[in-house]
Scaffold this active site. Sequence first.
Site, PDB file in Angstrom:
ATOM      1  N   LYS A  69       0.802  -1.219   0.000  1.00  0.00           N
ATOM      2  CA  LYS A  69       0.000   0.000   0.000  1.00  0.00           C
ATOM      3  C   LYS A  69       0.838   1.274   0.000  1.00  0.00           C
ATOM      4  O   LYS A  69       0.314   2.358  -0.272  1.00  0.00           O
ATOM      5  CB  LYS A  69      -0.945   0.007   1.207  1.00  0.00           C
ATOM      6  N   SER A 310      -3.258 -12.542   4.293  1.00  0.00           N
ATOM      7  CA  SER A 310      -3.671 -12.441   2.891  1.00  0.00           C
ATOM      8  C   SER A 310      -2.605 -13.017   1.967  1.00  0.00           C
ATOM      9  O   SER A 310      -2.917 -13.593   0.922  1.00  0.00           O
ATOM     10  CB  SER A 310      -3.977 -10.985   2.515  1.00  0.00           C
TER      11      SER A 310
END
Length: 387
Positions: A69, A310
């Site tokens: 991110k 994830s």
Amino acid sequence: MRILFTRPYGRFATELFRRGLATPSYANSVTELIGKTPMVRLRRVVQDVSPSTKVLLKLEMQNPGGSVKDRIALSMIEAAEKRGEISPERTTIVEATSGNTGIGLAMVAAAKGYKMIVVMPQLPSMFERYILVRKFGGQVHLTSVMKDDFRKTIDNMIQYSKDLCEKNQNYWSPTQFETDDNPLAHSTTTGPEIWEQTGESIDCFVAGAGTGGTLNGVGLFLKEKNPSCRVVCVEPTEARVLVGNPSAMHGVVGIGANIKLPLIEKLAPGQAWKEGPRGCIDEFLHASTPEAVMWANRVSAEEGLLVGPSSGAAIKVGIDIAKRPEMKGKTIVILQASSAIRYVSHPMWEPQRLEGAAALPVPPDLETEIPIVRWRSESYVPPPKPS
């Protein structure tokens, strides 16, 4: 004359710098360190995969803020700066996020001098995200969580962020779930890096769906370079919203936002949310929370790579794909969004947390010397699980 270098910055190197004959190598800002992350091949957890098949991990936790991110945080802020929408002296950045985007934004905001407000759900798994945003100097607003309506939980969090911006003219939100500046980061950096690192030879790309920006940007780039490259989107088994299943709570933190992602919708506007391909995405596959944790733990213990839930989910799916007969001799790249160290409050760390608490009592014994050795981890017996 032979010159022997015993240290990289010995007397000779220092003299070169003094004379201006050597070039210093450093960044002028932490933002210049975002991207160019390494890639590594899996070796020990792929015994059931053909030796001729390469399963590669793109290690996005090597970004300075610790996750993929960081890329979109920089892209969204700098694109808005170029458009004249924001500037450090007048703008407060506000974003609703489950955490990693918030951390990336807080890091970039700190480096550029912006004020920052991150809006998160009030969940225990947000602990590391909360303290990291605060460490970067950002503010955190926590919103309510509804056990039986997680979609409403996310909607409320996003709406609160929008309301803050509407009430304050100097507040600005990058709107990570909607803006094209999100996938732009991946089509201009992540995708080209993967293409170069694989020697311009990649047959399958696997990534989890957080905002959908990675799959959108990388997927479109790789398809342009190699139309036969297979692009696979990973969701939590418990919440396969992108194929039309209902929303639900799960433990695969970082993906499965329980909303129909606008950046995935843009790949095929108006198409029904169902199984099958969508734009540049060829398949929507899934891994359950226990599977994600199991694979993350395996990769940590057997490959020496600390990856989050994830990433574990993406590895599970990627290795399943690698076992397909048609993938023999092919190259598969699995994006690893963040490190396991960011999820210490997650259940995936529960055994280590219990052992650590037993091994390191509070307060410690600072009075006695004997016995010298107070604890051996190999002798530890975990407490029985509640029935």
